[in-house]
Design a protein around this motif. Structure first.
Motif, PDB file in Angstrom:
ATOM      1  N   CYS A  52       0.765  -1.340  -0.340  1.00 16.84           N
ATOM      2  CA  CYS A  52      -0.190   0.061  -0.081  1.00 16.84           C
ATOM      3  C   CYS A  52       1.052   1.293  -0.253  1.00 16.84           C
ATOM      4  CB  CYS A  52      -0.774   0.185   0.999  1.00 16.84           C
ATOM      5  SG  CYS A  52      -0.228   0.470   3.143  1.00 16.84           S
ATOM      6  N   PRO A  53       0.871   2.585  -0.611  1.00 20.26           N
ATOM      7  CA  PRO A  53       1.097   3.446  -0.477  1.00 20.26           C
ATOM      8  C   PRO A  53       1.414   3.995   1.146  1.00 20.26           C
ATOM      9  CG  PRO A  53      -1.387   3.869  -1.092  1.00 20.26           C
ATOM     10  CD  PRO A  53      -0.660   2.479  -1.193  1.00 20.26           C
ATOM     11  N   LEU A  54       2.202   4.990   1.110  1.00 16.73           N
ATOM     12  CA  LEU A  54       2.418   5.827   2.305  1.00 16.73           C
ATOM     13  C   LEU A  54       1.362   6.440   3.180  1.00 16.73           C
ATOM     14  CD1 LEU A  54       6.384   5.905   2.144  1.00 16.73           C
ATOM     15  CD2 LEU A  54       4.782   4.468   4.052  1.00 16.73           C
ATOM     16  N   ALA A  55      -0.030   7.105   1.681  1.00 13.60           N
ATOM     17  CA  ALA A  55      -0.631   7.736   1.722  1.00 13.60           C
ATOM     18  C   ALA A  55      -1.710   8.080   0.953  1.00 13.60           C
ATOM     19  CB  ALA A  55      -0.050   9.753   2.246  1.00 13.60           C
ATOM     20  N   PHE A  56      -3.399   7.792   1.524  1.00 11.45           N
ATOM     21  CA  PHE A  56      -3.937   7.473   0.372  1.00 11.45           C
ATOM     22  C   PHE A  56      -5.050   8.055   1.273  1.00 11.45           C
ATOM     23  CE2 PHE A  56      -2.978   3.748   3.099  1.00 11.45           C
ATOM     24  CZ  PHE A  56      -4.035   3.264   3.946  1.00 11.45           C
ATOM     25  N   GLN A  57      -6.572   8.614  -0.008  1.00 14.83           N
ATOM     26  CA  GLN A  57      -7.913   8.980   0.652  1.00 14.83           C
ATOM     27  C   GLN A  57      -9.063   7.714   0.213  1.00 14.83           C
ATOM     28  OE1 GLN A  57      -5.308  11.370  -1.287  1.00 14.83           O
ATOM     29  NE2 GLN A  57      -4.957  11.259   1.393  1.00 14.83           N
ATOM     30  N   ASP A  58     -10.044   7.857   1.098  1.00 16.33           N
ATOM     31  CA  ASP A  58     -11.071   7.532   0.378  1.00 16.33           C
ATOM     32  C   ASP A  58     -11.283   5.514  -0.040  1.00 16.33           C
ATOM     33  OD1 ASP A  58     -12.560   9.834   0.629  1.00 16.33           O
ATOM     34  OD2 ASP A  58     -12.107  10.240  -1.563  1.00 16.33           O
ATOM     35  N   PRO A  59     -10.585   4.810   1.198  1.00 15.54           N
ATOM     36  CA  PRO A  59     -10.133   3.736   0.914  1.00 15.54           C
ATOM     37  C   PRO A  59     -11.076   2.688   0.390  1.00 15.54           C
ATOM     38  CG  PRO A  59      -9.718   3.636   3.539  1.00 15.54           C
ATOM     39  CD  PRO A  59     -10.162   5.265   2.091  1.00 15.54           C
ATOM     40  N   VAL A  60     -11.612   1.885  -0.356  1.00 13.69           N
ATOM     41  CA  VAL A  60     -12.824   1.018  -0.650  1.00 13.69           C
ATOM     42  C   VAL A  60     -12.584  -0.573   0.292  1.00 13.69           C
ATOM     43  CG1 VAL A  60     -14.192  -0.404  -2.027  1.00 13.69           C
ATOM     44  CG2 VAL A  60     -13.950   2.724  -1.984  1.00 13.69           C
ATOM     45  N   PHE A  61     -12.893  -1.047   1.502  1.00 18.47           N
ATOM     46  CA  PHE A  61     -11.831  -2.164   1.922  1.00 18.47           C
ATOM     47  C   PHE A  61     -13.420  -3.241   1.335  1.00 18.47           C
ATOM     48  CE2 PHE A  61     -10.319   1.065   5.044  1.00 18.47           C
ATOM     49  CZ  PHE A  61      -9.005   0.274   5.020  1.00 18.47           C
ATOM     50  N   ARG A  62     -12.712  -4.459   0.835  1.00 18.17           N
ATOM     51  CA  ARG A  62     -13.036  -5.490   0.729  1.00 18.17           C
ATOM     52  C   ARG A  62     -12.842  -7.150   0.954  1.00 18.17           C
ATOM     53  NH1 ARG A  62     -10.181  -7.664  -3.326  1.00 18.17           N
ATOM     54  NH2 ARG A  62      -8.582  -6.201  -4.582  1.00 18.17           N
TER      55      ARG A  62
END
Length: 142
Positions: A52-62
């Motif tokens: 995963c990247p070190l920073a991210f927005q709006d994750p959609v977990f599945r």
């Protein structure tokens, strides 16, 4: 929102970042704006794989796909007790697919403010009644 069968507490969890990553744990902080504070920490204990990247927005977990699960089991030699997949906005044109395999996952909920002070100065400051106590070890980015 749900991660590995655990429902996250109510809140605005759109801004995420990795706050610590070593053989013992992958720590993700989440909140509505991580510039000043965070209100949720997701800790993947004993991560076997993290993509995963070190920073991210709006994750959609599945749930991980059968192909992801099989590929990971072949790579690691066994199935992982916790396997989390998600897509997130990492600043590129398209969402990035992420995968985390770990021994277990823990959640810490409570407001933690960021501070420009050095960690030793923060530790000597008396606790504020308006700021809830953060359960667990202090994070290295505070």
């Amino acid at each position: 929102m749900e991660i590995a069968g655990h429902r996250l507490p109510e809140g605005s969890w759109w801004d995420w970042e990795v706050t610590a990553w070593d053989a013992g744990a992958l720590r993700l902080a989440a909140g509505s704006d991580l510039t000043y504070h965070r209100a949720l920490e997701v800790v993947f204990v004993a991560p076997a794989l993290a993509s995963c990247p070190l920073a991210f927005q709006d994750p959609v977990f599945r749930a991980p796909t059968p192909d992801e699960t099989a590929r990971l089991a072949r790579s690691l030699g066994e199935a992982s007790p916790v396997l989390v997949a998600f897509e997130a906005d990492a600043g590129g044109i398209e969402p990035v697919s992420c995968l985390v395999a770990a021994e277990r996952v823990e959640f810490r909920h409570g407001l933690v403010r960021r501070s420009a002070k050095a960690p030793d100065q923060e530790a000597s400051r008396p606790p504020s009644r308006s700021t809830p106590h953060w359960p667990g070890v202090p994070l290295p980015t505070d």
